[in-house]
Motif scaffolding. Sequence first.
Motif, PDB file in Angstrom:
ATOM      1  N   THR A  48      94.134  77.860  42.148  1.00  0.00           N
ATOM      2  CA  THR A  48      94.063  78.720  40.831  1.00  0.00           C
ATOM      3  C   THR A  48      93.651  77.626  39.676  1.00  0.00           C
ATOM      4  O   THR A  48      93.722  76.599  39.968  1.00  0.00           O
ATOM      5  N   SER A  49      93.407  78.429  38.712  1.00  0.00           N
ATOM      6  CA  SER A  49      92.881  77.505  37.520  1.00  0.00           C
ATOM      7  C   SER A  49      94.172  76.381  37.113  1.00  0.00           C
ATOM      8  O   SER A  49      93.925  75.319  36.567  1.00  0.00           O
ATOM      9  N   ALA A  50      95.373  77.138  37.047  1.00  0.00           N
ATOM     10  CA  ALA A  50      96.633  76.531  36.837  1.00  0.00           C
ATOM     11  C   ALA A  50      96.494  75.095  37.800  1.00  0.00           C
ATOM     12  O   ALA A  50      97.131  74.107  37.470  1.00  0.00           O
ATOM     13  N   GLN A  51      96.554  75.388  39.001  1.00  0.00           N
ATOM     14  CA  GLN A  51      96.722  74.412  40.021  1.00  0.00           C
ATOM     15  C   GLN A  51      95.895  73.218  39.711  1.00  0.00           C
ATOM     16  O   GLN A  51      95.845  72.124  39.841  1.00  0.00           O
ATOM     17  N   ILE A  52      94.407  73.382  39.552  1.00  0.00           N
ATOM     18  CA  ILE A  52      93.357  72.626  39.057  1.00  0.00           C
ATOM     19  C   ILE A  52      93.823  71.719  38.054  1.00  0.00           C
ATOM     20  O   ILE A  52      93.564  70.394  38.051  1.00  0.00           O
ATOM     21  N   VAL A  53      94.096  72.223  36.965  1.00  0.00           N
ATOM     22  CA  VAL A  53      94.362  71.803  35.674  1.00  0.00           C
ATOM     23  C   VAL A  53      95.461  70.564  35.997  1.00  0.00           C
ATOM     24  O   VAL A  53      95.691  69.432  35.528  1.00  0.00           O
ATOM     25  N   LEU A  54      96.720  71.109  36.649  1.00  0.00           N
ATOM     26  CA  LEU A  54      97.832  70.224  36.961  1.00  0.00           C
ATOM     27  C   LEU A  54      97.216  69.043  37.995  1.00  0.00           C
ATOM     28  O   LEU A  54      97.875  67.841  37.590  1.00  0.00           O
ATOM     29  N   ILE A  55      96.523  69.387  38.988  1.00  0.00           N
ATOM     30  CA  ILE A  55      95.988  68.116  39.800  1.00  0.00           C
ATOM     31  C   ILE A  55      95.198  67.280  38.910  1.00  0.00           C
ATOM     32  O   ILE A  55      95.337  65.941  38.826  1.00  0.00           O
ATOM     33  N   GLU A  56      94.302  67.989  38.022  1.00  0.00           N
ATOM     34  CA  GLU A  56      93.653  66.884  37.216  1.00  0.00           C
ATOM     35  C   GLU A  56      94.533  66.152  36.333  1.00  0.00           C
ATOM     36  O   GLU A  56      94.282  64.790  36.249  1.00  0.00           O
ATOM     37  N   HIS A  57      95.521  66.565  35.743  1.00  0.00           N
ATOM     38  CA  HIS A  57      96.293  65.852  34.807  1.00  0.00           C
ATOM     39  C   HIS A  57      97.078  64.815  35.484  1.00  0.00           C
ATOM     40  O   HIS A  57      97.410  63.668  35.163  1.00  0.00           O
ATOM     41  N   ILE A  58      97.485  65.113  36.698  1.00  0.00           N
ATOM     42  CA  ILE A  58      98.223  64.072  37.528  1.00  0.00           C
ATOM     43  C   ILE A  58      97.366  62.932  37.920  1.00  0.00           C
ATOM     44  O   ILE A  58      97.722  61.765  37.734  1.00  0.00           O
ATOM     45  N   LEU A  59      96.205  63.268  38.387  1.00  0.00           N
ATOM     46  CA  LEU A  59      95.255  62.144  38.613  1.00  0.00           C
ATOM     47  C   LEU A  59      94.849  61.412  37.467  1.00  0.00           C
ATOM     48  O   LEU A  59      94.907  60.055  37.579  1.00  0.00           O
ATOM     49  N   LEU A  60      94.829  61.934  36.169  1.00  0.00           N
ATOM     50  CA  LEU A  60      94.270  61.080  34.955  1.00  0.00           C
ATOM     51  C   LEU A  60      95.572  60.425  34.565  1.00  0.00           C
ATOM     52  O   LEU A  60      95.314  59.463  34.020  1.00  0.00           O
ATOM     53  N   PHE A  61      96.845  61.077  34.692  1.00  0.00           N
ATOM     54  CA  PHE A  61      97.982  60.258  34.174  1.00  0.00           C
ATOM     55  C   PHE A  61      98.209  58.813  35.126  1.00  0.00           C
ATOM     56  O   PHE A  61      98.395  57.946  34.599  1.00  0.00           O
ATOM     57  N   ILE A  62      97.770  58.925  36.447  1.00  0.00           N
ATOM     58  CA  ILE A  62      97.709  57.872  37.081  1.00  0.00           C
ATOM     59  C   ILE A  62      96.950  56.830  36.878  1.00  0.00           C
ATOM     60  O   ILE A  62      97.128  55.604  36.755  1.00  0.00           O
ATOM     61  N   ALA A  63      95.774  57.387  36.460  1.00  0.00           N
ATOM     62  CA  ALA A  63      94.611  56.244  36.056  1.00  0.00           C
ATOM     63  C   ALA A  63      94.852  55.758  34.690  1.00  0.00           C
ATOM     64  O   ALA A  63      94.559  54.492  34.587  1.00  0.00           O
ATOM     65  N   LEU A  64      95.698  56.495  33.779  1.00  0.00           N
ATOM     66  CA  LEU A  64      95.869  55.947  32.485  1.00  0.00           C
ATOM     67  C   LEU A  64      97.153  55.312  32.430  1.00  0.00           C
ATOM     68  O   LEU A  64      97.432  54.713  31.310  1.00  0.00           O
ATOM     69  N   ALA A  65      98.326  55.454  33.217  1.00  0.00           N
ATOM     70  CA  ALA A  65      99.551  55.057  33.292  1.00  0.00           C
ATOM     71  C   ALA A  65      99.403  53.333  32.946  1.00  0.00           C
ATOM     72  O   ALA A  65     100.257  52.894  32.042  1.00  0.00           O
ATOM     73  N   PRO A  66      98.592  52.528  33.672  1.00  0.00           N
ATOM     74  CA  PRO A  66      98.664  51.114  33.235  1.00  0.00           C
ATOM     75  C   PRO A  66      98.291  50.981  31.665  1.00  0.00           C
ATOM     76  O   PRO A  66      98.794  49.831  31.126  1.00  0.00           O
ATOM     77  N   ILE A  67      97.227  51.758  31.117  1.00  0.00           N
ATOM     78  CA  ILE A  67      96.840  51.607  29.643  1.00  0.00           C
ATOM     79  C   ILE A  67      98.083  51.857  28.859  1.00  0.00           C
ATOM     80  O   ILE A  67      98.318  51.221  27.817  1.00  0.00           O
ATOM     81  N   LEU A  68      98.730  53.024  29.114  1.00  0.00           N
ATOM     82  CA  LEU A  68      99.987  53.589  28.220  1.00  0.00           C
ATOM     83  C   LEU A  68     100.988  52.598  28.293  1.00  0.00           C
ATOM     84  O   LEU A  68     101.528  52.131  27.225  1.00  0.00           O
ATOM     85  N   LEU A 213     104.712  71.001  31.195  1.00  0.00           N
ATOM     86  CA  LEU A 213     104.573  72.282  30.922  1.00  0.00           C
ATOM     87  C   LEU A 213     103.515  73.091  31.942  1.00  0.00           C
ATOM     88  O   LEU A 213     103.529  74.215  32.594  1.00  0.00           O
ATOM     89  N   LEU A 214     102.424  72.139  32.428  1.00  0.00           N
ATOM     90  CA  LEU A 214     101.868  72.670  33.551  1.00  0.00           C
ATOM     91  C   LEU A 214     102.472  72.863  34.829  1.00  0.00           C
ATOM     92  O   LEU A 214     102.144  73.783  35.435  1.00  0.00           O
ATOM     93  N   ILE A 215     103.530  71.923  35.110  1.00  0.00           N
ATOM     94  CA  ILE A 215     104.248  72.406  36.441  1.00  0.00           C
ATOM     95  C   ILE A 215     105.087  73.361  36.317  1.00  0.00           C
ATOM     96  O   ILE A 215     105.203  74.268  37.392  1.00  0.00           O
ATOM     97  N   VAL A 216     105.529  73.848  35.037  1.00  0.00           N
ATOM     98  CA  VAL A 216     106.311  75.277  34.883  1.00  0.00           C
ATOM     99  C   VAL A 216     105.281  76.352  35.098  1.00  0.00           C
ATOM    100  O   VAL A 216     105.738  77.284  35.722  1.00  0.00           O
ATOM    101  N   LEU A 217     104.186  76.278  34.507  1.00  0.00           N
ATOM    102  CA  LEU A 217     102.930  77.308  34.407  1.00  0.00           C
ATOM    103  C   LEU A 217     102.521  77.277  35.909  1.00  0.00           C
ATOM    104  O   LEU A 217     102.237  78.687  36.301  1.00  0.00           O
ATOM    105  N   THR A 218     102.512  76.445  36.592  1.00  0.00           N
ATOM    106  CA  THR A 218     102.111  76.494  38.027  1.00  0.00           C
ATOM    107  C   THR A 218     103.172  77.369  38.656  1.00  0.00           C
ATOM    108  O   THR A 218     102.969  77.829  39.740  1.00  0.00           O
ATOM    109  N   SER A 219     104.330  76.696  38.883  1.00  0.00           N
ATOM    110  CA  SER A 219     105.478  77.354  39.520  1.00  0.00           C
ATOM    111  C   SER A 219     105.722  78.623  39.278  1.00  0.00           C
ATOM    112  O   SER A 219     105.975  79.760  40.087  1.00  0.00           O
ATOM    113  N   VAL A 220     105.398  79.265  38.032  1.00  0.00           N
ATOM    114  CA  VAL A 220     105.437  80.745  37.538  1.00  0.00           C
ATOM    115  C   VAL A 220     104.616  81.433  38.352  1.00  0.00           C
ATOM    116  O   VAL A 220     104.993  82.526  38.727  1.00  0.00           O
ATOM    117  N   GLU A 221     103.604  80.814  38.697  1.00  0.00           N
ATOM    118  CA  GLU A 221     102.327  81.683  39.246  1.00  0.00           C
ATOM    119  C   GLU A 221     102.808  82.103  40.861  1.00  0.00           C
ATOM    120  O   GLU A 221     102.457  83.204  41.283  1.00  0.00           O
TER     121      GLU A 221
END
Length: 315
Positions: A48-68, A213-221
């Motif tokens: 679903t769209s929410a699942q895609i956005v959630l996976i995208e954000h997880i991947l991006l957070f992993i990639a950007l965690a060292p920068i943060l 928030l995305l985890i909550v939205l995906t879970s509600v689906e």
Amino acid sequence: MSQSSTVLTSKGFERSSHIKSGFWLVAIGAALWGADPLFRIILLKSFTSAQIVLIEHILLFIALAPILWKHREELKAIRIRQTAAILFVSWGGSALASVIFTMALSNGDLNAVLLLQKLQPLVAIILARIILKEMLPRHFGILIVIALSGTYLLTFGWSLPFGHVHDFVHVGSLMALGAAALWGGSTVMGSYLLRSMKYETVTSLRFMVALPLLIVLTSVEHAPWNMPAGIWASSAVVVNLLLQALLPGLLSLLLYYKGLSTTKASYATMAELSFPMVGVVINWIAFHQMVTIAQLTGFMLIWITLFIISRQQKK
């Protein structure tokens, strides 16, 4: 000319060059969003769209965690106003706006919803004037009208977008206005954050804070997670997830926020109109949807406007 005058002139020229390049970095970052359908069309067959956005954000957070982590000292200086701005950008612009705009498309007249969403630049310009106290150049209102007219032609061509005025008085229309307000407000809040934070930090926080928030939205689906069978089909999904996260996601926002750090929010929101232009080009090349004369006219109007604005911009 004295040596001091030469130095001042050189610094002024350098600052002007940075401002103009920042404007075009915003335009390029927004243009990359237009590549989103190239990857999402395959992913929507499995998620679903929410699942895609959630996976995208997880991947991006992993990639950007060292920068943060590298810029963690900046986090100690965050105050209540910065926290509110981060929440607005992450929850509003990154998550809620996409959700309610998708709901608007399924709950209202499509053309009316698309037209109302084009009010985003106006929202951003008004908020930038109120919140950031940005002064606008002469004739900026005329340039807005020209750019919005170009966006209209890209979307609707020469035809009227609605059959009756009641098409606008609808739940879907209100949702489209809400999405426009959130996206326009996110541009202004992002500009506010960049006054005290590095663009890499703002980009990282946008993805990290949106995750709960995305985890909550995906879970509600309550939608199942479906990975296609077969090594080739599953590999295609994985590759598209990575490309989706890295190009329209990571690269686009790094360019966007780097450009926004030297660009007024009122200018940046006009640069974001490169997004619908690239969307039309992608539809033409990848999905064989012919470009009409009206769309070409709209394309030219927007690019002429962007060029004029980039030439006018001053601190």
